[in-house]
Write a protein that holds these residues in place. Structure first.
Motif, PDB file in Angstrom:
ATOM      1  N   ARG A  46      67.450  59.751 -21.626  1.00  0.00           N
ATOM      2  CA  ARG A  46      67.864  58.363 -21.378  1.00  0.00           C
ATOM      3  C   ARG A  46      66.723  57.564 -20.752  1.00  0.00           C
ATOM      4  O   ARG A  46      66.476  56.415 -21.137  1.00  0.00           O
ATOM      5  CB  ARG A  46      69.107  58.350 -20.484  1.00  0.00           C
ATOM      6  CG  ARG A  46      70.351  58.927 -21.155  1.00  0.00           C
ATOM      7  CD  ARG A  46      71.606  58.672 -20.343  1.00  0.00           C
ATOM      8  NE  ARG A  46      71.661  59.494 -19.138  1.00  0.00           N
ATOM      9  CZ  ARG A  46      72.211  60.704 -19.086  1.00  0.00           C
ATOM     10  NH1 ARG A  46      72.727  61.251 -20.166  1.00  0.00           N
ATOM     11  NH2 ARG A  46      72.246  61.390 -17.945  1.00  0.00           N
ATOM     12  N   ASN A  47      66.021  58.173 -19.802  1.00  0.00           N
ATOM     13  CA  ASN A  47      64.872  57.498 -19.190  1.00  0.00           C
ATOM     14  C   ASN A  47      63.768  57.253 -20.216  1.00  0.00           C
ATOM     15  O   ASN A  47      63.146  56.189 -20.246  1.00  0.00           O
ATOM     16  CB  ASN A  47      64.305  58.343 -18.047  1.00  0.00           C
ATOM     17  CG  ASN A  47      65.275  58.503 -16.898  1.00  0.00           C
ATOM     18  OD1 ASN A  47      66.092  57.630 -16.633  1.00  0.00           O
ATOM     19  ND2 ASN A  47      65.196  59.629 -16.204  1.00  0.00           N
ATOM     20  N   ARG A  50      64.474  54.367 -22.642  1.00  0.00           N
ATOM     21  CA  ARG A  50      64.180  53.067 -22.033  1.00  0.00           C
ATOM     22  C   ARG A  50      62.676  52.797 -22.011  1.00  0.00           C
ATOM     23  O   ARG A  50      62.226  51.682 -22.293  1.00  0.00           O
ATOM     24  CB  ARG A  50      64.749  53.013 -20.613  1.00  0.00           C
ATOM     25  CG  ARG A  50      66.265  52.851 -20.560  1.00  0.00           C
ATOM     26  CD  ARG A  50      66.745  52.526 -19.166  1.00  0.00           C
ATOM     27  NE  ARG A  50      66.643  53.676 -18.272  1.00  0.00           N
ATOM     28  CZ  ARG A  50      67.633  54.550 -18.080  1.00  0.00           C
ATOM     29  NH1 ARG A  50      68.799  54.398 -18.710  1.00  0.00           N
ATOM     30  NH2 ARG A  50      67.476  55.574 -17.255  1.00  0.00           N
ATOM     31  N   ASP A 160      60.097  61.140 -14.188  1.00  0.00           N
ATOM     32  CA  ASP A 160      61.470  61.104 -14.699  1.00  0.00           C
ATOM     33  C   ASP A 160      61.532  61.246 -16.215  1.00  0.00           C
ATOM     34  O   ASP A 160      62.609  61.138 -16.800  1.00  0.00           O
ATOM     35  CB  ASP A 160      62.172  59.810 -14.266  1.00  0.00           C
ATOM     36  CG  ASP A 160      61.482  58.562 -14.781  1.00  0.00           C
ATOM     37  OD1 ASP A 160      60.251  58.608 -15.031  1.00  0.00           O
ATOM     38  OD2 ASP A 160      62.159  57.530 -14.939  1.00  0.00           O
ATOM     39  N   CYS A 161      60.385  61.504 -16.857  1.00  0.00           N
ATOM     40  CA  CYS A 161      60.350  61.619 -18.318  1.00  0.00           C
ATOM     41  C   CYS A 161      59.717  62.923 -18.783  1.00  0.00           C
ATOM     42  O   CYS A 161      59.237  63.020 -19.914  1.00  0.00           O
ATOM     43  CB  CYS A 161      59.608  60.432 -18.929  1.00  0.00           C
ATOM     44  SG  CYS A 161      60.490  58.864 -18.817  1.00  0.00           S
ATOM     45  N   VAL A 187      57.409  57.014 -11.435  1.00  0.00           N
ATOM     46  CA  VAL A 187      58.531  56.969 -12.380  1.00  0.00           C
ATOM     47  C   VAL A 187      58.251  55.940 -13.460  1.00  0.00           C
ATOM     48  O   VAL A 187      57.485  54.981 -13.255  1.00  0.00           O
ATOM     49  CB  VAL A 187      59.867  56.662 -11.658  1.00  0.00           C
ATOM     50  CG1 VAL A 187      60.234  57.790 -10.707  1.00  0.00           C
ATOM     51  CG2 VAL A 187      59.794  55.325 -10.933  1.00  0.00           C
ATOM     52  N   SER A 188      58.866  56.128 -14.606  1.00  0.00           N
ATOM     53  CA  SER A 188      58.549  55.327 -15.786  1.00  0.00           C
ATOM     54  C   SER A 188      58.766  53.831 -15.587  1.00  0.00           C
ATOM     55  O   SER A 188      58.026  53.008 -16.137  1.00  0.00           O
ATOM     56  CB  SER A 188      59.369  55.814 -16.978  1.00  0.00           C
ATOM     57  OG  SER A 188      60.765  55.763 -16.698  1.00  0.00           O
ATOM     58  N   SER A 189      59.773  53.457 -14.800  1.00  0.00           N
ATOM     59  CA  SER A 189      60.067  52.036 -14.607  1.00  0.00           C
ATOM     60  C   SER A 189      58.958  51.302 -13.864  1.00  0.00           C
ATOM     61  O   SER A 189      58.886  50.072 -13.900  1.00  0.00           O
ATOM     62  CB  SER A 189      61.390  51.868 -13.858  1.00  0.00           C
ATOM     63  OG  SER A 189      61.317  52.470 -12.579  1.00  0.00           O
TER      64      SER A 189
END
Length: 206
Positions: A46-47, A50, A160-161, A187-189
């Motif tokens: 899910r991460n 996105r 997170d990926c 984290v990816s964001s």
């Protein structure tokens, strides 16, 4: 006569300083620790989806770097269909199914660079920074990161990926990549992705 297209296949964004690599996410999870890994792989998917959508919006090339399961005549489309229909990880495969403008590279061993065309593709794309994601953090992602570092690519490995069989193993791999390979594991964001200015492309006629 039709114009000669200087792009690789005429539709994907062919030049960008970043590239997003999805490593072994097309997977049938046919191994003893599969259920253990899937516990972490589902939220990772899910991460990663996105992140992939953000990359596409910014014109960042998306490259699937996937195991060929020991078959040098592998057809990637057939591999996707097999894993989506018959593998234990079909939910992960379906959510991250490759799309028309994505690239793919099949690999025989852990590293995405070993006996593959990955380096040639990345040089063509004029890539300077790789975002490495996928399965497993302590094997294929780590080996690919090591080879990328030796080729002077800048590295992001968003925490997170990428996943491993256990959180401890994944955290250890991330710590190693931070220390030894200078990888950024935010984290990816928090990875800023911006579209690069498109170059004018001249086309020739026969």
């Amino acid at each position: 006569m039709p114009k000669i297209n200087i792009d690789l296949h005429g539709s994907a964004p062919d030049k960008h300083k970043f590239a997003l690599l999805l490593i072994d996410v097309i997977n049938d999870f046919d191994f003893p620790e599969a259920d253990q890994l899937l516990e972490y792989a589902r939220p990772m998917a899910r991460n990663l989806l996105r992140l992939k959508r953000r990359a596409q919006k910014a014109g960042v090339p998306v490259v699937y770097v996937n195991d060929n399961f020991g078959r040098w005549k592998s057809d990637f489309c057939r591999t996707v269909e097999h894993c989506a229909r018959h593998g234990r990880g079909r939910e992960v495969v379906e959510s991250l199914r490759p799309e028309e403008n994505d690239y793919f590279v099949l690999k025989p061993k852990h590293s995405g660079f070993f006996s593959t065309t990955l380096e040639t593709l990345l040089r063509y794309l004029e890539t300077q920074t790789l975002i490495l994601t996928g399965i497993a953090g302590n094997f294929c992602v780590l080996f690919t990161a090591n080879d990328a570092y030796m080729r002077d690519f800048n590295l992001f490995v968003p925490s997170d990926c990428t996943v491993s069989n256990t959180k401890k193993e994944n955290d250890s791999a991330l710590a190693l990549m931070r220390k030894s390979l200078k990888a950024d594991t935010r984290v990816s964001s928090r990875i800023a992705l911006r579209a690069t200015q498109k170059k004018s492309r001249k086309r020739r006629r026969r």
